[in-house]
Write an enzyme that holds these catalytic residues in place. Structure first.
Site, PDB file in Angstrom:
ATOM      1  N   GLY A 160       0.893  -1.106   0.090  1.00  0.00           N
ATOM      2  CA  GLY A 160      -0.011   0.031   0.085  1.00  0.00           C
ATOM      3  C   GLY A 160       0.891   1.109  -0.053  1.00  0.00           C
ATOM      4  O   GLY A 160       1.998   1.286  -0.423  1.00  0.00           O
ATOM      5  N   CYS A 161       0.375   2.408   0.631  1.00  0.00           N
ATOM      6  CA  CYS A 161       1.020   3.691   0.464  1.00  0.00           C
ATOM      7  C   CYS A 161       2.374   3.187   1.451  1.00  0.00           C
ATOM      8  O   CYS A 161       2.340   2.850   2.609  1.00  0.00           O
ATOM      9  CB  CYS A 161       0.322   4.658   1.265  1.00  0.00           C
ATOM     10  SG  CYS A 161       1.097   6.386   1.421  1.00  0.00           S
ATOM     11  N   PHE A 162       3.595   3.721   0.838  1.00  0.00           N
ATOM     12  CA  PHE A 162       4.860   3.623   1.399  1.00  0.00           C
ATOM     13  C   PHE A 162       4.962   4.399   2.651  1.00  0.00           C
ATOM     14  O   PHE A 162       5.899   4.217   3.541  1.00  0.00           O
ATOM     15  CB  PHE A 162       5.792   3.637   0.499  1.00  0.00           C
ATOM     16  CG  PHE A 162       5.974   5.002  -0.344  1.00  0.00           C
ATOM     17  CD1 PHE A 162       5.441   6.305  -0.034  1.00  0.00           C
ATOM     18  CD2 PHE A 162       6.686   4.837  -1.721  1.00  0.00           C
ATOM     19  CE1 PHE A 162       5.495   7.190  -0.858  1.00  0.00           C
ATOM     20  CE2 PHE A 162       6.832   6.026  -2.476  1.00  0.00           C
ATOM     21  CZ  PHE A 162       6.224   7.257  -2.009  1.00  0.00           C
TER      22      PHE A 162
END
Length: 180
Positions: free
Chosen positions: A12-14
């Site tokens: 997902g979002c880092f």
């Protein structure tokens, strides 16, 4: 100095993955970036369009005498839902896929083992992709340590802070002094 090993994960979002691994004893460096695509030197804008083929990832340099690759994998799986294909919550697209970029045969075998163990916790299949490590491109500087630098931002306080609190509780013995 001990050998430095590298782990590369996308979940997902880092920003969330980055924030969590920065707290782990034995992690020497964390960089947010992009991996697994076909565009040379991709930008965040290209990644967001979803047409570069890259995933948002973190590259983790770690001391295996202090934290093992298997421990990092176990932590990784607590930070996202590995049964969601090409998304994490409202973040949708192949850039948000669950992926482990392995750097050698041992990492591949350990990742396969941990995925099998993780599958026992889910009704739906774990869809985490296993890919050989390839060119890693560091994300723009404002993405590095994003949570620390923007913890009051809405996404950070709503999405990242609760994950970090859960992470802190579960792995407290393996973390640096509390930073939530």
């Amino acid at each position: 100095m001990n050998d430095v090993h590298i782990a590369t994960f996308g979940g997902g979002c880092f920003w969330c993955i980055d924030a969590a691994f920065r707290r782990v004893k034995g992690v020497l460096e964390v960089r947010s970036g992009y991996c697994g695509g076909h565009t040379q030197q991709p930008t965040y804008e290209q990644i967001c369009r979803g047409d570069s083929g890259h995933a948002e990832v973190v590259e983790i340099k770690f001391d295996p005498q202090q934290v093992t690759y298997v421990q990092l994998l176990e932590m990784f799986f607590t930070l996202h839902d590995p049964t969601q294909l090409n998304r994490q919550g409202n973040d949708i697209g192949t850039q948000y896929r669950s992926v482990i970029f392995y750097h050698n045969e041992q990492q591949l075998q350990q990742a396969q083992m941990v995925i099998e163990q993780e599958q026992e916790h889910y009704m739906d299949p774990v869809v985490t992709e296993l890919s050989e490590a390839c060119q890693f491109y560091s994300a723009e500087s404002y993405h590095q340590d994003y949570y620390t630098n923007n913890s009051n931002q809405g996404y950070c306080s709503v999405m990242i802070a609760p994950k970090l609190a859960k992470f802190q509780q579960r792995f407290s013995e393996q973390l640096l002094d509390s930073k939530t």
